[in-house]
Design an enzyme around this catalytic site. Sequence first.
Site, mmCIF file in Angstrom:
data_model
loop_
_atom_site.group_PDB
_atom_site.id
_atom_site.type_symbol
_atom_site.label_atom_id
_atom_site.label_comp_id
_atom_site.label_asym_id
_atom_site.label_seq_id
_atom_site.Cartn_x
_atom_site.Cartn_y
_atom_site.Cartn_z
ATOM 1 N N SER A 1 45.592 37.886 49.082
ATOM 2 C CA SER A 1 44.363 37.753 48.586
ATOM 3 C C SER A 1 43.511 36.788 49.759
ATOM 4 C CB SER A 1 44.490 36.729 47.654
ATOM 5 O OG SER A 1 43.136 36.211 47.256
ATOM 6 N N CYS A 2 42.379 37.261 49.970
ATOM 7 C CA CYS A 2 41.428 36.362 51.038
ATOM 8 C C CYS A 2 40.323 36.166 50.207
ATOM 9 C CB CYS A 2 41.285 37.340 52.364
ATOM 10 S SG CYS A 2 40.205 38.678 52.058
ATOM 11 N N ALA A 3 39.230 35.701 50.938
ATOM 12 C CA ALA A 3 38.067 35.182 50.277
ATOM 13 C C ALA A 3 37.600 35.855 49.297
ATOM 14 C CB ALA A 3 37.157 34.485 51.386
ATOM 15 N N TYR B 1 39.989 35.792 46.298
ATOM 16 C CA TYR B 1 39.675 34.431 45.692
ATOM 17 C C TYR B 1 38.464 34.274 44.791
ATOM 18 C CZ TYR B 1 39.120 29.339 44.920
ATOM 19 O OH TYR B 1 39.005 28.215 44.397
#
Length: 356
Positions: free
Chosen positions: A93-95, A122
């Site tokens: 997961s990233c932003a 996220y």
Amino acid sequence: MNDGTDYRAILTADTPLIDVRAPVEFAQGAMPAAINLPLMNDDERAAVGTCYKRHGADAALALGHRLVTGDTRGQRLEAWKVACLMHPQGYISCARGGQRSHIVQAWLKDAGVDYPLIRGGYKALRQAAMQATVEQAQKPAVLIGGCTGSGKTLLVKAHPQGVDLEGLAHHRGSSFGRTLTPQLSQASFENHLATDLLKKDASRWVLEDEGRMIGSNHLPACLRERMAQSPIVVVEDPFEVRLDRLREEYFEHMWQAFRSRYGEEAGWREYGEYLHHGLFAIRRRLGLQRFTEFAALLDSGLIEQRRTGSTEAHFAWLAPLLNDYYDPMYRYQLEKKADKIVYRGAFNEVAAWLTA
């Protein structure tokens, strides 16, 4: 397998998340089951962000690849591989599910590891968590009230539909309420709360009668609105019983916690500072003279506890603090909610009422 878009299932199952955002982003808000293994550290991310603003996306991407290369890339790739091995059912997961998670996924694939990612990252998980809280807060609730030391949190934790708001906030609510676990950011607190609500998915919530703030965390507006409309059951235990609960929680347990964390000497200093800080926080409401008296009694209590191991000397300041400050304050607040009180009783009676 979940394609990375069933966000509620991911949160409810405590699905491991390899969060590749920078540490500063992770600290601002993260999911309960996330571990932070960033693609870029804070300084690298800041440099890439500046480059993006000045020279555009392509230049920023090129800079990122130059910053994360060689041994740095190798070390981070190895950490991701280990995490994937430890958590085979997890996700990257990233932003926003954009370049960073796709880069990490591609590098892992080149290294022989095929690992899925969260679509939307996220931000999508956060939106799902917030929406879940709004929906779960529509369900009926009953609040447990009572003066300090009444065992309200014990009742909440023992009930299958109980949500321990103070436990989620890592704070017991009063000026002496801090624990040795630092409080989360507001967003992380809300994410933990949403996840707990989703896991329980109760038909009715059992909550402690909290104020708007628990330490530095505040309750979401939707939950505060539900609580403001909810019936209250009040625990009315004898004063001596309450004192004994507080002695065990604030003196015995906290001293053991500080000693375990810091060792005998440093732990004792930290424990003493914790008690003095709690008293200092309410000095204005106590008045200078009363605060000075209580602080001297606290010091005497600490001397006696250090000498004999007994914590009962603290009652010399704790009992009047309850009588003169905490009890009148809570009773005043409770009087304003008198029309919502549906039951009063001792701890065991309230426990039986809640079960029935």
